[in-house]
Structures are given as structure tokens and as C-alpha cells.
Design a protein around this motif. Structure first.
Motif, PDB file in Angstrom:
ATOM      1  N   MET A 135      68.952  27.446  52.304  1.00 17.59           N
ATOM      2  CA  MET A 135      68.130  28.047  51.466  1.00 17.59           C
ATOM      3  C   MET A 135      68.323  28.418  50.188  1.00 17.59           C
ATOM      4  O   MET A 135      69.301  28.533  49.523  1.00 17.59           O
ATOM      5  CB  MET A 135      68.247  29.681  52.129  1.00 17.59           C
ATOM      6  N   PRO A 136      67.300  27.889  49.487  1.00 16.75           N
ATOM      7  CA  PRO A 136      67.531  27.913  47.790  1.00 16.75           C
ATOM      8  C   PRO A 136      67.826  29.460  47.326  1.00 16.75           C
ATOM      9  O   PRO A 136      67.496  30.381  47.947  1.00 16.75           O
ATOM     10  CB  PRO A 136      66.276  27.667  47.215  1.00 16.75           C
ATOM     11  N   ALA A 137      68.565  29.479  46.316  1.00 17.26           N
ATOM     12  CA  ALA A 137      68.926  30.791  45.650  1.00 17.26           C
ATOM     13  C   ALA A 137      68.152  31.071  44.459  1.00 17.26           C
ATOM     14  O   ALA A 137      67.692  30.124  43.734  1.00 17.26           O
ATOM     15  CB  ALA A 137      70.494  30.929  45.386  1.00 17.26           C
ATOM     16  N   GLY A 138      68.058  32.227  43.998  1.00 12.05           N
ATOM     17  CA  GLY A 138      67.500  32.553  42.814  1.00 12.05           C
ATOM     18  C   GLY A 138      68.143  31.856  41.896  1.00 12.05           C
ATOM     19  O   GLY A 138      69.018  31.775  41.403  1.00 12.05           O
ATOM     20  N   ASP A 190      67.837  28.672  41.278  1.00 10.24           N
ATOM     21  CA  ASP A 190      67.830  27.346  41.661  1.00 10.24           C
ATOM     22  C   ASP A 190      66.412  26.526  41.048  1.00 10.24           C
ATOM     23  O   ASP A 190      65.490  27.180  41.143  1.00 10.24           O
ATOM     24  CB  ASP A 190      68.003  26.963  43.197  1.00 10.24           C
ATOM     25  N   ILE A 191      66.695  25.370  40.776  1.00  8.84           N
ATOM     26  CA  ILE A 191      65.474  24.692  40.388  1.00  8.84           C
ATOM     27  C   ILE A 191      64.854  24.029  41.512  1.00  8.84           C
ATOM     28  O   ILE A 191      65.110  24.081  42.548  1.00  8.84           O
ATOM     29  CB  ILE A 191      65.730  23.286  39.685  1.00  8.84           C
ATOM     30  N   ILE A 192      63.304  24.284  41.425  1.00 14.08           N
ATOM     31  CA  ILE A 192      62.594  23.980  42.695  1.00 14.08           C
ATOM     32  C   ILE A 192      62.266  22.437  42.702  1.00 14.08           C
ATOM     33  O   ILE A 192      61.649  22.041  41.637  1.00 14.08           O
ATOM     34  CB  ILE A 192      60.945  24.898  42.576  1.00 14.08           C
ATOM     35  N   TYR A 193      62.457  21.945  43.940  1.00 15.93           N
ATOM     36  CA  TYR A 193      62.580  20.323  44.032  1.00 15.93           C
ATOM     37  C   TYR A 193      61.392  20.165  44.862  1.00 15.93           C
ATOM     38  O   TYR A 193      61.398  20.855  45.716  1.00 15.93           O
ATOM     39  CB  TYR A 193      63.694  19.844  44.320  1.00 15.93           C
ATOM     40  N   ALA A 194      60.808  19.045  44.793  1.00 16.36           N
ATOM     41  CA  ALA A 194      59.692  18.782  45.680  1.00 16.36           C
ATOM     42  C   ALA A 194      60.067  18.735  46.905  1.00 16.36           C
ATOM     43  O   ALA A 194      59.239  18.844  48.143  1.00 16.36           O
ATOM     44  CB  ALA A 194      59.199  17.096  45.369  1.00 16.36           C
ATOM     45  N   SER A 195      61.159  18.242  47.316  1.00 18.35           N
ATOM     46  CA  SER A 195      61.708  18.005  48.827  1.00 18.35           C
ATOM     47  C   SER A 195      62.265  19.477  49.503  1.00 18.35           C
ATOM     48  O   SER A 195      62.360  19.408  50.745  1.00 18.35           O
ATOM     49  CB  SER A 195      62.831  17.187  49.080  1.00 18.35           C
ATOM     50  N   ASP A 196      62.158  20.514  48.643  1.00 19.19           N
ATOM     51  CA  ASP A 196      62.489  21.682  49.201  1.00 19.19           C
ATOM     52  C   ASP A 196      61.765  22.394  50.326  1.00 19.19           C
ATOM     53  O   ASP A 196      60.475  22.475  50.122  1.00 19.19           O
ATOM     54  CB  ASP A 196      62.802  22.778  48.175  1.00 19.19           C
ATOM     55  N   PRO A 211      61.910  15.488  56.377  1.00 16.79           N
ATOM     56  CA  PRO A 211      61.501  14.248  56.439  1.00 16.79           C
ATOM     57  C   PRO A 211      60.832  13.728  57.668  1.00 16.79           C
ATOM     58  O   PRO A 211      60.898  14.555  58.605  1.00 16.79           O
ATOM     59  CB  PRO A 211      62.619  13.588  56.458  1.00 16.79           C
ATOM     60  N   THR A 255      67.093  10.396  57.393  1.00 18.14           N
ATOM     61  CA  THR A 255      67.814  11.248  56.297  1.00 18.14           C
ATOM     62  C   THR A 255      68.034  12.695  56.894  1.00 18.14           C
ATOM     63  O   THR A 255      67.072  13.191  57.547  1.00 18.14           O
ATOM     64  CB  THR A 255      67.014  10.996  55.282  1.00 18.14           C
ATOM     65  N   GLY A 261      70.107  15.232  52.708  1.00 16.88           N
ATOM     66  CA  GLY A 261      69.916  13.918  51.802  1.00 16.88           C
ATOM     67  C   GLY A 261      70.533  12.663  52.309  1.00 16.88           C
ATOM     68  O   GLY A 261      70.111  11.669  51.746  1.00 16.88           O
TER      69      GLY A 261
END
Lengths: 705, 158
Positions: free
Chosen positions: B1-4, B6-12, B16, B47, B127
Motif C-alpha cells: 500500500m502506498p503511503a501519503g 509517495d509519488i503516484i506511479y502508473a503501475s501502482d 501484471p 514479474t 517488480g
């Protein structure tokens, strides 16, 4: 531009305006929000009032305001119709010029007199309160009328156990070996008595009750016990009440199948009838329990009995017990408290009548020390309980971080805990003597989505300094639960990682309701907050004479707002306002914002036109010259740049140079290679780049917490 | 889980694609304890998703076709680190681990089983690339086994 300055003072039940003609100082200054170093500070106003009669000297008996003004006189400074700051006068300082001489027959007045005022925000007063707040249970029990109430939180040296209802008699310990303030008790309680030895009945003490007139026809009782680890080998009795008709009511918490029970012994003292329920999962050996019972005096007596365990969502299954016709339970005349060895009990309360109904959530939530309460709700509740009924709030207080139990501490520490746990802005209202809480969610929805864009140098006055240092920087963060566990987050790689620059540690103390799940996430959040690369810009100044078009927004800008500075360096700078200082004269005004870098204020918004996903691990596959417009990019597995025509153009960055992407091929091969068609140097930076140079979105967006 | 923060990435939050390889070759006369892969090797490279969790499944048919007595045959999936099938460090061994992702046939000559088995494999590095392949073997018997219609499937999990 002429500015209209008024200082309003409150006395005799009304606001009184000190107008511009009376304000003597060249300028008046007002501050609010946090200090430039990020530490909380109260709001303040300083100004000088022209006052030949020293009317505004609270110590001047000749003044018509004598006895009406003094320390804590509320004050508000308003400039051009907008309040700059509000607070309470903390200092009145009369003075006069060296040549002052009052007017006399034949001579006019020479020189002048004044009174200097220093006004401080209400948080200055609150912040100096050292006293620990009453435990939540004690406060909740005292919040409504009681017949008798014995918290049993007496100090170890106390000779009696106090009844906090005025006019009542204290209860005395009747058995030696009772140790006061020795047991942790339930979460919402301070320390309770504990039994020091094993005796057949446990330790007991008691008191006769002062009977109200007329005696109650309905009566309620409540008690909180912590039986975790208690010795149940000889007894499970916690409380016994003797009634006016000779009955004996006993509360039991068994560690065996008996569960929680009320026992009624008839006047002849032979037979004890038991009503109750098995404890099920509410084992008294593993949790604290709040008991509540209600009895009705008379021939149709019926008893009601409830319990709630620590942390439970509500009361356990209701149990209403009719008992044999003809019984008359009477009303209580005397009681005995029992403490099993190893257990603790307290907050013995009697209520005459059915109001307040003890089976409401007031008492139960206090018993749980308000665990699970949102930070904003707690902030408001604590201030309300302290007598501050006006609390400025932006956004729904319920949409804030859920907090753990309210532990014993002073009010300022508990308020600070709310703000830090939620990472909210806790400051003061600008037009009212009241605290002000801006929730994180409010800032997300209102400030961070629309930063105030300021063009350098057009909009910003000197000084506008840039400092690259290690202030407010940490690459190792420990988030610690108040009185509990902790979680760490660390950045090891990159130019500011521990491998490169060593450890810079920071601690954040919070109080969350779910530490196991919340602490690790919070640790990463605070690491992000403190791992801000690049320079600081400690302040941004708006000169309202030079840029009158900015005056209105400058006046309205609150602590927590986001500023975007463009034109100062190739890429925009995102700064968060943490404090505001306004210095105003009749024809000049400067508003200075204390700021801190806050790139993560650019929070993402799904499907928002200005927000895009970044691509993780993208690098240049082949070196490019300073003019090349075709770039080969390798991306990590699962990642790729969009190829949708409708998405073009978008701006990416490589080593400080921004590029506008106008075309992108689909990924291919083992390295997900994509070929981008770019327009170079959209931010003015032009350079060649080598193989492996990192490529990312120019303006990434961030997750809100 | 991303944290506040964190950059938002396309793969979040995106998984796959699931991968699967199947092969119908009859592998006959198998009488070794194994684990062996047979030929052709049935394996996939995948992956690890952001969660680090996948479901690894093996499918196939086992039959006792020669010899005497009772057969105890296994068809399992093994998951290893890296993008080379059969290489890398074992992170899940369905053949030996209990519990493991394996199809088991215990029975007499001319008997058989067609089945599928799956296990969740967790703790993978998001990844990073891994490989999964089928392996089989026969334990303690004088009979021989035939394996066919082998397949291995890897489903990324949230």
C-alpha cells in the motif's frame, strides 16, 4: 493605497473600536500560525495607542476603564475590513515622551503619552497550563448529577476515599493492605486501589450514603473494574450494596462459567438469588469491565443490568430481570467496595432516579478513554471541556485520523497530540479569540488543489532567500505510539539516503487507534514529509503597495495554504505557508509568509487533467545531445509512458531539463523500450544527457494520506 | 500500500498479466524419484506484482502405464528467482514442500488422475522477475508413470 486599521477591544460586554486616529505607531504588526522554524507559537498583535489620559492603563484609577480592562482583555486587529489576528491583551505598557507636560492654564500640552499593547493568542494561555487533565471517566461521571461518586483515584497517602459529590461523606478503607493509586485500572481511569494480599473476601471498604429526601424510587449504580490477572480463587465479588429494606445487592465477575452476575440476598440473609449471563468472550480475566445496574423501588421491582468491556463497540446483551412478586428492594443506604488481589476497581457511582441514564455512550466512551475517536473530534471535545466553546474548524472533524485512548496528560500536550497525529494545522482564528483547526483533508481538498501561483520577481518582494541546508531533513524516521510500539522508515538510496549522507534521525510521537497497521504507513508518510530534496525558502513577502492586486488574497491566505513560485528557478517551487506576519501602516502593508518546501502538496486527483501517473525506473537507453529530439527510454517491468494521442503533450524531466513529449512508441523488447519525440528545454535548461540518466514526470503527483 | 507523500506511479495498484504455458507431450516411462522437468520444459517467466504475492498453479494428467504394484506419482510447480526458467533460488518447491502446489496420484496400474493444484506464493520482490516450471517424479515403486497435458499458471494477486 490607504489602509484602514482598527483595533477592537472587548470590555463591559461589548466590542469597542480603537480607530486609526488613535493608533499612534507607524505600523501595527500581527502574526499567526507557526514560527519559521516550524514550532507552534501563539498569535500576536503589537501596537501603540495614543492616550494622553492614559485611559488604557488598567492601573490608572482615574480612567473610566479602570476595572474593565486588564490582562486577558480580548482584542482583534482588522485591516481593510479583514481581521489579521485576535487574542487577549497580555501586556499594557503606558509611556510618555520625555518632554510631556499636560495642558495647563495658559499653556498647551507638550509632548505626548501612549499605551503599548501586546496581544497574544489564546494558545499562549492554554499552552502554559501544566495541570494534568482529569481522567475521562472522572470527568464523564462528574458531568451529570450523581447521588454519590467515589472515583477511588485518591493519592497513596490519602486516609479516606473521597466522595466528589459536595456534602457527602468520604469512604474509609476498612481493611489494611489496600494500596491506593496502585492499579492501572481501565483505560479511561487514573490509578485505582489494589489489594496487597489474598484474604477470603478480597479487600473491602465502604461508606454509608447520605439519603436524599425524598428517597429515590429509581436508582442506578455503576462501577469499573480491571480484573486482568486478579486472583479469583477465593471470591468473584466486586461490589456490595445494602438497601433500606434489608436486601443485599452484590455484583460478581466470575472467571468461571458464572460470568457477570447480580446477586440479591433477601432480608433474612439466607438465600441469594443470582441473575446474570456467562461472560462469553468478555472474560473478566482478560479485560476491564464497566458495570451498570438500575433498580426500581416497590412491589413490581425489576432490575436492569449491563456491562461493557474495554474496547467493545457497545454494551453487552441487555439483561432485564423481573424477580419474585412482593420484593421491595428499597434504596441503598450503605456500600462496600471489594478488590480482588491483583485487580483494581473504582468509579463507584450512585444516581438517584433514571436521569441521567447510565446506559448511554457518555460513560462507556469515557471508560474506553475515547479510543477510536477522530483527532478533530477529540481536539474539539477537549477544548469544549476546558471551557472553550468556540473552536474554529475547517472540514468535517470526523474525517481525521482515528486516535488511541486518551492518556493522562495536560491539555496543551493532548491538543498537540491530536494535531500531530492527524498532521493537521492547529492555530488560531484570525477574527475571534479561539483555537482553529484545519484538517489535513481540508487542506487536500481546498488548498493543495489550487495553490496560489506567484510570479518571481513580479509578485514577491525581497528578501526571498534560498537556503540549501539540513534543517527539517531526516532520512530515518521513527513514529512512536504514545506509550506503546513504534515503526521505522528509512531512505537508504539516492543522494539524500543514509548510504550517501549518513543517518539524520527524527522522532514523531502519535497516538493512533490501530498502531499495528497505522504506524508503518505513518512512518513512511513522515519520511516523505522530511525527505524533501533541494532548498528551503524560509519566507515569501508580498508588498501590498507594490502589488495592490495581491492584497486581498494575501489577507485571506491562511496557515496551511500552498504557494507555487514560478520564474525564480527553472522549475516551480511549492511552498506551504506555516505562519503569517502582517505589518501595516497607514500607507504601507507587507504580508510575510513563513514557508517550508512541500512538493508533496501536489496531490493526485483521479482523472484530473493536470495530474498524471509517473513511470518508475525509467532511464535513457542511449546518450542524447543537447539538441536531440528523439529519445530512447527503457522502463521497468509493468511501467510504460502513455502512447494515447489524446494524452499528448506531457512534460517529463531529465537531470533538471524539462521536455515536452509529443509522441511515444509502444514498449517493446525485454527492457520495455519506448521512443519519445520531445521538444527540448521547455524550462530553459539545455544539456546533453548520458546513458542511464533518470527520466521521470516533470511534476509528479503524490498520494494523499 | 502506498503511503501519503509517495509519488503516484502508473503501475501502482495494477497487476501484471497472468501467464500460463501448457504442453500436451506424453512423457512416458517415468520411474525416477525426481524432481525432473521432462522435455519440453513447461515454464513461465513472470514479474512479481506490487503485493509480492502470486498464485502458482500446476495442471496435468498422471497415469500408471507400465510395471507392477502401486504407483505414487507427483506433478508439481517450482518457483525460482530470476528470468531464466529452472535457474535461480527456489522460493516455492511444490514437489517437496508441505503444503505444496502439486497433483498426486497414488494408485494401481492403468489408473490415473487429471488434476490441478495451486498455492499462494508470497514475499516476492515487487517488480522483480521470477520463473515457474513443472516438475514430476515417482516415489518408491516398480511401476512407471506417464505424464501429459502439463500446464503451469501464475496469477498475480493484489
Amino acid at each position: 493605497m490607504k489602509h484602514v486599521i482598527t483595533l477592537s477591544l472587548w470590555w463591559a460586554g461589548a466590542w469597542h473600536v480603537i480607530d486609526q486616529a488613535t493608533i499612534m505607531s507607524d505600523t501595527v504588526s500581527a502574526t499567526r500560525g507557526y514560527a519559521p522554524d516550524g514550532n507552534p507559537r501563539p498569535a500576536s498583535i503589537t501596537c501603540r495607542i495614543h492616550d494622553d489620559a492614559w485611559r488604557f492603563d488598567p492601573d490608572n484609577e482615574a480612567s473610566d476603564l479602570f476595572g474593565l480592562i486588564g490582562p486577558r482583555t480580548p482584542a482583534v486587529l482588522v485591516v481593510d475590513g479583514t481581521a489579521d489576528a485576535a487574542g487577549e491583551v497580555s501586556a499594557w505598557s503606558p509611556g510618555q515622551s520625555i518632554d510631556y507636560r499636560p495642558a495647563a492654564a495658559g499653556t498647551g500640552q507638550r509632548g505626548w503619552r501612549w499605551v503599548d499593547l501586546v496581544v497574544s493568542g489564546v494558545t499562549r494561555r492554554i499552552g502554559s497550563w501544566p495541570l494534568r487533565l482529569e481522567a475521562p471517566m472522572r470527568r464523564a461521571n462528574l458531568g451529570t448529577a450523581s447521588w454519590a461518586y467515589y472515583p477511588c483515584e485518591d493519592e497513596p497517602g490519602a486516609s479516606v476515599i473521597a466522595d466528589l459529590v459536595p456534602g457527602n461523606k468520604p469512604a474509609s478503607p476498612v481493611t489494611t493492605g489496600l494500596k491506593l493509586a496502585a492499579h492501572a485500572g481501565p483505560l479511561g481511569s487514573d490509578l485505582l486501589p489494589e489489594a496487597a494480599k489474598v484474604i477470603p473476601d478480597g479487600l473491602k471498604w465502604g461508606a454509608p450514603l447520605v439519603i436524599p429526601q425524598p428517597p429515590p424510587t429509581v436508582w442506578q449504580v455503576s462501577v469499573a473494574i480491571n480484573g486482568v490477572g486478579a486472583d479469583y480463587s477465593s471470591s468473584s465479588r466486586w461490589w456490595r450494596i445494602y438497601t433500606s429494606t434489608g436486601y443485599m445487592v452484590t455484583l460478581y465477575a466470575n472467571n468461571a462459567s458464572g460470568g457477570y452476575q447480580v446477586g440479591i440476598t433477601e432480608p433474612e440473609g439466607v438465600t441469594e438469588y443470582l441473575w446474570g449471563q456467562p461472560f462469553g468472550t468478555d472474560n473478566p480475566m482478560t479485560t476491564s469491565v464497566l458495570f451498570v445496574a438500575r433498580f426500581t423501588v416497590g412491589a413490581t421491582t425489576m432490575g436492569r443490568f449491563r456491562w461493557a468491556t474495554q474496547g467493545a463497540a457497545g454494551w453487552a446483551t441487555p439483561a432485564d430481570y423481573p424477580w419474585p412478586a412482593g420484593w421491595n428492594i428499597g434504596y441503598p443506604v450503605r456500600w462496600e467496595g471489594h478488590v480482588l488481589p491483583g485487580g483494581g476497581a473504582g468509579h463507584y457511582r450512585f444516581v438517584a432516579g433514571s436521569t441521567p441514564d447510565l446506559v448511554d455512550d457518555t460513560l462507556r466512551l469515557a471508560f474506553d478513554a475515547y479510543g477510536g475517536e477522530p483527532a478533530g473530534v477529540r481536539f474539539t471535545r477537549l477544548l469544549n471541556q476546558a471551557g472553550f466553546t468556540d473552536v474554529g474548524f475547517q472540514c468535517d472533524p470526523a474525517l481525521t485520523q482515528l486516535m488511541g485512548p486518551q492518556l493522562a496528560d495536560s491539555l496543551p500536550e493532548l491538543l498537540k497530540e491530536c494535531a500531530v497525529t492527524d498532521d493537521a494545522v492547529s492555530t488560531e482564528l484570525r477574527g475571534q479569540v479561539a483555537p482553529f483547526y484545519r484538517t489535513r483533508t481540508y487542506l487536500y481538498e481546498n488548498e493543495y488543489l489550487s495553490p496560489w501561483v506567484l510570479q518571481y520577481p513580479r509578485d514577491i518582494s525581497p528578501p526571498f532567500d534560498k537556503i540549501t541546508d539540513d534543517i527539517e531533513f531526516s532520512n530515518v524516521v521513527r513514529v512512536k505510539q504514545r506509550g506503546g510500539s513504534e515503526a521505522f522508515a528509512q531512505q537508504t538510496t539516492g543522494p539524500y539516503g543514509t548510504a550517501e549522507v549518513g543517518e539524520e534521525q527524527a522522532d514523531v510521537e502519535v497516538n493512533v487507534s490501530q498502531p499495528a497497521t497505522d504506524l508503518p504507513t505513518l512512518a513512511r508518510y513522515w519520511l516523505n514529509r522530511r525527505m524533501v530534496p533541494g532548498a528551503r525558502y524560509p519566507q515569501v513577502t508580498i508588498d501590498c503597495e507594490r502589488n495592490p492586486e495581491l492584497a486581498t488574497r494575501a489577507a485571506q491566505t491562511e496557515v496551511g495554504a500552498l504557494l507555487q513560485i514560478v520564474g525564480f528557478r527553472p522549475t516551480p517551487v511549492l511552498l506551504r505557508v506555516i505562519g503569517v506576519t502582517a505589518v501595516t501602516g497607514t500607507h504601507r502593508r507587507k504580508v510575510t509568509f513563513a514557508t517550508q518546501p512541500f512538493p508533496m502538496g501536489r496531490i493526485g486527483r483521479y482523472d484530473g487533467a493536470a495530474y498524471r501517473y509517473d513511470v518508475r525506473g525509467c532511464t535513457l537507453a542511449a546518450a542524447v545531445t543537447a539538441a536531440a529530439t528523439t529519445w530512447q527510454l527503457d522502463t521497468a517491468p509493468l511501467e510504460s509512458w502513455t502512447t494515447k494521442p489524446a494524452s499528448f503533450p506531457y512534460v517529463i524531466a531529465c537531470e533538471g531539463e524539462w521536455l515536452r513529449v509529443t509522441g511515444m512508441t509502444a514498449p517493446s523488447g525485454a527492457t520495455n523500450r519506448q521512443v519519445a519525440t520531445v521538444v527540448r528545454s521547455v524550462n530553459g535548461v539545455t544539456k546533453a544527457h548520458g546513458v542511464g540518466a533518470a527520466v521521470s514526470l516533470a511534476e509528479p503527483t503524490y498520494y494523499a494520506r | 500500500m502506498p503511503a501519503g507523500g509517495d509519488i503516484i506511479y502508473a503501475s501502482d495498484g495494477t497487476l501484471p498479466a497472468a501467464v500460463q504455458v501448457a504442453d500436451g507431450t506424453n512423457l512416458t516411462g517415468i520411474n525416477v524419484a525426481g524432481p525432473i522437468t521432462g522435455s519440453p520444459v513447461v515454464g513461465v517467466v513472470f514479474t512479481a506484482p506490487p503485493s509480492g504475492r502470486v498464485r502458482a498453479a500446476v495442471t496435468g494428467t498422471l497415469a500408471a502405464t507400465a510395471g507392477t504394484g502401486q504407483i505414487n506419482g507427483l506433478l508439481a510447480v517450482q518457483v525460482r528467482t530470476g528470468a531464466v526458467i529452472g535457474a535461480g533460488t527456489l522460493v516455492h518447491d511444490g514437489f517437496a514442500a508441505d503444503p505444496g502446489a502439486r497433483v498426486v496420484f497414488i494408485g494401481p496400474i492403468n489408473g490415473g488422475v487429471c488434476g490441478s493444484a495451486a498455492m499462494m506464493v508470497s514475499g516476492l520482490t515487487p517488480g522483480a522477475q521470477y520463473n515457474a516450471q513443472t516438475v514430476h517424479g515417482v516415489l518408491g515403486t516398480s511401476a512407471a508413470m506417464t505424464v501429459y497435458n502439463r500446464a503451469v499458471t501464475v496469477d498475480p494477486l493484489p
